[in-house]
Write an enzyme that holds these catalytic residues in place. Structure first.
Site, PDB file in Angstrom:
ATOM      1  N   HIS A 240     -14.820  -0.359   4.965  1.00  0.00           N
ATOM      2  CA  HIS A 240     -13.777  -1.064   5.704  1.00  0.00           C
ATOM      3  C   HIS A 240     -14.354  -1.895   6.856  1.00  0.00           C
ATOM      4  CE1 HIS A 240     -10.215   1.496   4.254  1.00  0.00           C
ATOM      5  NE2 HIS A 240      -9.895   0.239   4.039  1.00  0.00           N
TER       6      HIS A 240
ATOM      7  N   ASP B 273     -14.099   7.771   4.719  1.00  0.00           N
ATOM      8  CA  ASP B 273     -12.884   7.039   5.094  1.00  0.00           C
ATOM      9  C   ASP B 273     -11.977   7.084   3.866  1.00  0.00           C
ATOM     10  OD1 ASP B 273     -10.963   5.005   5.210  1.00  0.00           O
ATOM     11  OD2 ASP B 273     -12.222   3.660   6.369  1.00  0.00           O
TER      12      ASP B 273
ATOM     13  N   ASN C 202       0.821  -1.217   0.000  1.00  0.00           N
ATOM     14  CA  ASN C 202       0.000   0.000   0.000  1.00  0.00           C
ATOM     15  C   ASN C 202       0.851   1.262   0.000  1.00  0.00           C
ATOM     16  OD1 ASN C 202      -2.444  -1.390   0.021  1.00  0.00           O
ATOM     17  ND2 ASN C 202      -2.521  -1.484   2.246  1.00  0.00           N
TER      18      ASN C 202
ATOM     19  N   GLU D  35     -16.166   4.995   1.770  1.00  0.00           N
ATOM     20  CA  GLU D  35     -14.736   5.216   1.527  1.00  0.00           C
ATOM     21  C   GLU D  35     -14.574   6.167   0.347  1.00  0.00           C
ATOM     22  OE1 GLU D  35     -12.221   1.678   1.500  1.00  0.00           O
ATOM     23  OE2 GLU D  35     -13.729   0.590   2.633  1.00  0.00           O
TER      24      GLU D  35
ATOM     25  N   HIS E 243      -7.320   5.091   1.383  1.00  0.00           N
ATOM     26  CA  HIS E 243      -6.621   4.764   0.141  1.00  0.00           C
ATOM     27  C   HIS E 243      -6.636   5.909  -0.875  1.00  0.00           C
ATOM     28  CE1 HIS E 243      -5.924   0.519   1.156  1.00  0.00           C
ATOM     29  NE2 HIS E 243      -7.053   0.643   1.837  1.00  0.00           N
TER      30      HIS E 243
ATOM     31  N   LYS F 296      -0.306   4.145   4.451  1.00  0.00           N
ATOM     32  CA  LYS F 296      -0.364   3.701   3.062  1.00  0.00           C
ATOM     33  C   LYS F 296       0.473   4.657   2.206  1.00  0.00           C
ATOM     34  CE  LYS F 296      -4.653   1.361   4.086  1.00  0.00           C
ATOM     35  NZ  LYS F 296      -4.617   1.638   5.547  1.00  0.00           N
TER      36      LYS F 296
ATOM     37  N   SER G 145     -10.775  -0.090  -0.815  1.00  0.00           N
ATOM     38  CA  SER G 145      -9.514  -0.799  -0.634  1.00  0.00           C
ATOM     39  C   SER G 145      -9.374  -2.058  -1.468  1.00  0.00           C
ATOM     40  CB  SER G 145      -9.338  -1.159   0.842  1.00  0.00           C
ATOM     41  OG  SER G 145     -10.393  -1.994   1.281  1.00  0.00           O
TER      42      SER G 145
END
Length: 393
Positions: free
Chosen positions: A133, A203, A46, A174, A206, A238, A178
């Site tokens: 997540h 969130d 990541n 998100e 990423h 990440k 992910s």
């Protein structure tokens, strides 16, 4: 003494080809990892921008140790909050245009903290994307709050769920997902949230680092204000290359979490040296150089894969414009076999299986980095051709 349920659960995982175990990475430099004395091109990291070995970030960590020592020595509300922590919070608050920011030891802790702290009211409804997540889903399910999930990135599904909610509501999604690598329709979700007087939580684990002019993620890329996305969570482990996480929002939100979020109150603060390095990492991204290299690698991979032999077999590269390029295999045993074949060819890609992804959606989660060279991408596609053909023929 052995508990029978432990052995039974492990046996079941092995029989289903879902057993997991930790592998020791002996060394890691750039895009290379060494495991069991063998070197591999790493396409499972990541570290999307190669920041964890960026010279300015490593130097800042060393400088931070000289100033603050190795650890923080206490929780933030005792004596663990230092000038290094505050400087990082101030930078994020200023450039994300949020009133206040607080730091957490991990993104898992930050997501858990939101649901746990909100459970104090027993009034907040939670609506989360189905692929949110696991850290957030787990927290929402154990919070005791009314909780349901809407179909992934589905505006109509969210709207239908909202129409049935009475009282306060938190919508959680998100920024970049992910496991699928796609992005949420955040602007539309924000409009729905405002129309229903709900809060939108993003969130952005990423998206942080790789999106936005200054690497500040989805909110910066889409120009989402605090009003548009009242709760913003991002991680440092990440693309930023260090560890930890933050929540950004209104002063009242952060003060509320400071007083009621147990994951913050009762955890030792992040090492101040790491916070110093994290700030240096964000500052180094402002020229956009690393993000540009990553984008070039994503484009090259998609071009090469489109004409690869993999397309002749029952595997599917999901649509994604991000560093996460998932190749759906849809069977755990086959997925493991492909991963092992790739390792024989010098390519490290982990097999992702249930419960990390839904049953029947097993995949090779290919992740690209600014650390990869064009010849690395070419080697990856060649190896995928051989691995997919070798397992499925």
């Amino acid at each position: 003494m052995t508990f029978e349920f432990v052995s039974a659960a492990l046996d079941s995982r092995r029989q289903q080809n879902l057993f997991r175990q930790t592998r020791v990475v002996e060394s890691s430099t750039g895009a290379l990892v060494e495991v069991d004395g063998q070197h591999y091109l790493n396409f499972s990291s990541n570290d999307y921008l190669g920041q964890r070995q960026h010279m300015s970030v490593m130097q800042a960590w060393v400088e931070g140790i000289g100033q603050y020592g190795v650890g923080s020595g206490a929780s933030p509300l005792v004596t663990g909050h230092t000038r290094a922590h505050q400087a990082l919070q101030d930078y994020l608050a200023e450039h994300l245009e949020r009133e206040k920011v607080m730091l957490f030891s991990s993104g898992f802790a930050a997501n858990q903290a939101i649901c746990q702290a909100f459970s104090k009211t027993n009034k907040v409804n939670i609506l989360a994307d189905k692929l949110m997540h696991a850290s957030f889903i787990d927290a929402a399910m154990s919070s005791g709050l009314p909780f349901s999930r809407f179909l992934h990135n589905d505006v109509a599904s969210l709207s239908a769920r909202l129409s049935k909610v009475t009282g306060d509501c938190l919508i959680a999604t998100e920024g970049v997902f992910s496991m699928d690598g796609d992005s949420a329709p955040l602007t539309t979700f924000s409009d729905l949230a405002k129309q229903s007087e709900s809060w939108l939580m993003v969130d952005d684990a990423h998206g942080m680092g790789v999106l936005g002019k200054n690497g500040l993620g989805s909110a910066e890329a889409l120009n989402l204000s605090q009003h548009d996305a009242p709760i913003l969570m991002g991680t440092f482990g990440k693309a930023i290359g260090t560890a930890g996480a933050f929540i950004a929002g209104s002063a009242d939100l952060i003060d509320y979490l400071t007083n009621f979020a147990k994951h913050y109150i009762y955890s030792t603060a992040l090492p101040p040296a790491m916070s110093h390095a994290t700030l240096a990492s964000f500052q180094s991204l402002r020229d956009g150089h690393q993000q540009g290299k990553l984008l070039e690698n994503i484009t090259l991979f998609k071009q090469l894969f489109s004409s690869s032999r993999c397309n002749q077999y029952p595997v599917e590269l999901l649509v994604s414009d991000t560093a996460i390029q998932p190749l759906l295999v849809n069977d755990p045993k086959t997925c493991l076999a492909m991963s092992e074949k790739l390792k024989q060819l010098g390519i490290w890609i982990s097999a992702i299986r249930y419960p990390t992804v839904p049953k029947g959606q097993d995949r090779l989660r290919i992740t690209l980095s600014a650390s990869h060279k064009p010849e690395d991408i070419e080697a990856l596609v060649d190896a995928l051709d051989l691995a997919v053909a070798g397992v499925l023929e």
